[in-house]
Design an enzyme around this catalytic site. Structure first.
Site, PDB file in Angstrom:
ATOM      1  N   LYS A  45      82.055  -9.912  24.685  1.00 17.63           N
ATOM      2  CA  LYS A  45      81.870  -8.471  24.490  1.00 17.63           C
ATOM      3  C   LYS A  45      82.324  -7.714  25.734  1.00 17.63           C
ATOM      4  O   LYS A  45      82.295  -8.268  26.833  1.00 17.63           O
ATOM      5  CB  LYS A  45      80.375  -8.166  24.280  1.00 17.63           C
ATOM      6  CG  LYS A  45      79.807  -8.587  22.952  1.00 17.63           C
ATOM      7  CD  LYS A  45      78.329  -8.221  22.882  1.00 17.63           C
ATOM      8  CE  LYS A  45      77.701  -8.660  21.576  1.00 17.63           C
ATOM      9  NZ  LYS A  45      78.269  -7.990  20.386  1.00 17.63           N
ATOM     10  N   ARG A  95      75.124 -14.712  11.878  1.00 16.30           N
ATOM     11  CA  ARG A  95      75.253 -15.299  10.535  1.00 16.30           C
ATOM     12  C   ARG A  95      75.412 -16.807  10.618  1.00 16.30           C
ATOM     13  O   ARG A  95      75.008 -17.526   9.710  1.00 16.30           O
ATOM     14  CB  ARG A  95      76.423 -14.629   9.794  1.00 16.30           C
ATOM     15  CG  ARG A  95      77.770 -14.821  10.420  1.00 16.30           C
ATOM     16  CD  ARG A  95      78.778 -13.765  10.007  1.00 16.30           C
ATOM     17  NE  ARG A  95      78.497 -12.458  10.616  1.00 16.30           N
ATOM     18  CZ  ARG A  95      79.208 -11.352  10.398  1.00 16.30           C
ATOM     19  NH1 ARG A  95      80.243 -11.381   9.569  1.00 16.30           N
ATOM     20  NH2 ARG A  95      78.891 -10.216  10.976  1.00 16.30           N
TER      21      ARG A  95
HETATM   22  N1  BES Z   1      74.370  -8.825  17.962  1.00 18.96           N
HETATM   23  C1  BES Z   1      75.580  -8.253  17.504  1.00 18.96           C
HETATM   24  C2  BES Z   1      75.380  -7.006  16.674  1.00 18.96           C
HETATM   25  C3  BES Z   1      74.832  -5.803  17.400  1.00 18.96           C
HETATM   26  C4  BES Z   1      75.693  -4.885  17.957  1.00 18.96           C
HETATM   27  C5  BES Z   1      73.483  -5.562  17.442  1.00 18.96           C
HETATM   28  C6  BES Z   1      75.197  -3.760  18.578  1.00 18.96           C
HETATM   29  C7  BES Z   1      72.984  -4.434  18.059  1.00 18.96           C
HETATM   30  C8  BES Z   1      73.839  -3.524  18.617  1.00 18.96           C
HETATM   31  C9  BES Z   1      76.341  -9.265  16.627  1.00 18.96           C
HETATM   32  O1  BES Z   1      76.156 -10.580  16.942  1.00 18.96           O
HETATM   33  C10 BES Z   1      77.784  -8.982  16.758  1.00 18.96           C
HETATM   34  O2  BES Z   1      78.305  -9.098  17.820  1.00 18.96           O
HETATM   35  N2  BES Z   1      78.415  -8.614  15.643  1.00 18.96           N
HETATM   36  C11 BES Z   1      79.804  -8.354  15.634  1.00 18.96           C
HETATM   37  C12 BES Z   1      80.361  -8.942  14.378  1.00 18.96           C
HETATM   38  C13 BES Z   1      81.858  -8.952  14.326  1.00 18.96           C
HETATM   39  C14 BES Z   1      82.434  -9.820  15.409  1.00 18.96           C
HETATM   40  C15 BES Z   1      82.280  -9.438  12.971  1.00 18.96           C
HETATM   41  C16 BES Z   1      80.004  -6.847  15.666  1.00 18.96           C
HETATM   42  O3  BES Z   1      79.218  -6.116  15.054  1.00 18.96           O
HETATM   43  O4  BES Z   1      80.938  -6.399  16.320  1.00 18.96           O
HETATM   44 MN    MN Z   2      77.507 -11.193  18.454  1.00 22.02          MN
END
Ligand code: BES
Ligand code: MN
Ligand code: ZN
Length: 509
Positions: free
Chosen positions: A282, A356
């Site tokens: 990230k 997931r």
């Molecule tokens: N934990 C994150 C989602 C999240 C983002 C929670 C911001 C709270 C605040 C999750 O694991 C994630 O990174 N999801 C990705 C999925 C994508 C790579 C398909 C996302 O939302 O960007």
């Molecule tokens: Mn994630």
């Protein structure tokens, strides 16, 4: 902290602060509403004077503080807005705002006068529950890492006072209020774990918390460590956990149920103790909030605590899928194919879609092992959820209309907002892979919340299932906190505990 119901008049109880409410005044309301005559007397008619000056208008959230001439604490008057649109959620917020206006200023005991919060539409029971919620939740601060000299003692006692008006209803209200106090205490207990940083709240630490809880309230607990997870072919949880030196855990907590032969509800939580994104790392901005990526799992622990203490009718099985998602030489990577508990394979497109992946094992295990009548999962699953619904509302995804209605009813009764989104074959197609059974993401992002849901659905089979994406409401941030209800406070909210507990109790209020 002590939270509870009292018969006594609030204004005669020697409290440091009494919180009361006032509705929006009309153009021609030159006389103080008679419901506030006790407040007026306690302030030596300062309230009437303030009313005549139009200092008190009753706008929602407007706070007026009176110092009582008798020297007994303060009176805090909170505006409730128009009487016609008043509801229990407005009472809940007002309770928190009133308390927060005087806390950390020598305020140890805060009481609410019930009468001004009761109307034709908001019953004594609904108002009492809302005040307990707003006061209890609104008083919370995560103090573990702060010097006591900085924060003072905080509020220690919160009481709702029936007074003359409702003292006869004490017995009838006691049960509802006791139940609500247990729910509030459970939310605070959950927040205290969810707020812990990732160096402390490791998967094994969550297992310890589960064991301690189980001993305290009488639950069965089983912890699967990395060796056991390997024997069980839980490649999802192991894959995600592989990059961290803190090994992953699957934690199962069981509450036997109030009625023999009753239904079984499985509650499954995403427990990523820190989500860096892994190899698909990230950006650094706001990454510290990813310690809250375990919020679903923490909520599941809270739900089991409440289920045991309140003896809800169904049998409840809680499953926490816990791992830390970090990049390292041993981390799982994009392109990997993972085999999960039920034999299905996952093509990893993006290591940041890890929630997931850990839930695949937990959901499949839940249905195979416990044959539940329903499965509900809670997960901070997607950034797309925050974009779609903001950070006060969770996305509800389920193909089951009956389950949806039950959860929406519970939501309306508790003030934890859910919004249902439609899951279709379009989303199911999106998560198909050319080389595995499913893929964990698409290359470009479309319908993020529903892709996540479609993926999870592949692991629950035919069991009625609902998915709550709580990415938005799981915690409050510096930028968005001022738009959130005051009772959510700073950091983890423990979203999901109140709505799912209410659902399990089986009664909309
Ligand atoms: N934990 C994150 C989602 C999240 C983002 C929670 C911001 C709270 C605040 C999750 O694991 C994630 O990174 N999801 C990705 C999925 C994508 C790579 C398909 C996302 O939302 O960007
Ligand atoms: Mn994630
Ligand atoms: Zn995550």
């Amino acid at each position: 902290m002590k939270i509870g119901l009292e018969r006594r008049e609030a204004l005669a109880a020697g409290l440091d602060a009494v919180v009361s409410g006032v509705f929006l005044r009309g153009e021609k309301d030159n006389e103080l509403p008679p419901t506030l005559s006790k407040e007026d007397a306690a302030t030596g008619k300062q309230l009437t004077a303030a009313w005549k000056r139009k200092e008190v208008r009753g706008k929602r959230g407007e706070i007026t503080i009176f110092h009582r001439p008798d020297g007994v604490g303060r009176l805090v008057l909170v505006g409730l807005g128009p009487r016609a649109t008043y509801n229990h959620e407005i009472a809940r917020r007002a309770a928190a705002e009133g308390l927060r206006a005087v806390r950390n200023r020598g305020t140890r005991a805060v009481g609410y006068r019930l009468a001004p919060f009761v109307t034709e539409l908001v019953t004594t029971e609904a108002a009492s529950r809302a005040l307990i919620d707003g006061g209890g939740l609104g008083s919370y601060e995560f103090l573990r890492y702060r010097a006591a000299t900085e924060t003072g003692g905080g509020v220690e006692e919160i009481t709702v006072h029936l007074g003359d008006e409702f003292s006869r209803e004490e017995a009838a209200l006691r049960r509802a209020v006791d139940q609500q106090v247990t729910i509030v205490e459970t939310v605070l207990w959950t927040r205290e774990i969810a707020n812990l940083p990732a160096d402390t709240a490791t998967p094994e630490r969550l297992a310890e918390e589960a064991r301690r809880l189980a001993k305290e309230v009488g639950l069965k607990v089983t912890v699967f460590d990395e060796t056991k997870l390997a024997e069980m072919n839980c490649g999802g949880i192991l894959g995600v956990g592989n990059g961290s030196t803190h090994p992953p855990r699957m934690i199962v907590v069981e509450y036997a149920g109030g009625a023999r032969g009753g239904r079984t509800v499985a509650v499954v939580g995403k427990g990523i103790t820190f989500d860096s994104g892994g190899i698909s790392i990230k950006p650094g901005l706001a990454m510290s909030y990813m310690k809250f990526d375990k919020s679903g799992a923490c909520a599941v622990l809270g739900i089991l605590r409440a289920a045991a203490l309140l003896k809800v009718p169904p049998r409840v099985v809680g499953i926490l899928a816990c791992a830390e998602n970090l990049p390292s030489a041993t981390a799982y990577r994009p392109g990997d194919v993972i085999r999960t508990y039920n034999g299905k394979t996952i093509e990893v497109i993006n290591t940041d879609a890890e929630g997931r992946v850990v839930l695949s094992d937990a959901l499949a295990y839940a249905v195979e092992k416990f044959h539940p009548d329903e499965v509900i999962d809670l997960a901070t699953l997607t950034g797309a959820e925050v974009i779609a619904l903001g950070d006060d509302t969770a996305a509800l995804v389920t193909p089951d209309d009956r389950l949806a209605q039950g959860l929406l009813d519970a939501s309306a009764a508790t003030g934890e907002p859910l919004w249902r989104l439609p899951l279709t074959d379009y989303h199911r197609e999106l998560v198909k892979s050319e080389i595995a059974d499913v893929r964990n993401s698409t290359e470009i992002s479309v319908a993020g919340v529903l892709q996540g849901a479609a993926f999870l659905e592949a692991f629950v089979g035919k069991t009625p299932w609902a998915h709550l994406d709580i990415a938005g409401p799981a915690y409050t941030t510096l930028t968005t906190r001022k738009y959130q209800p005051a009772y959510q406070g700073a950091g983890a909210t423990a979203f999901g505990v109140r709505v799912i507990t209410r659902y399990l109790l089986g009664a909309a209020r």
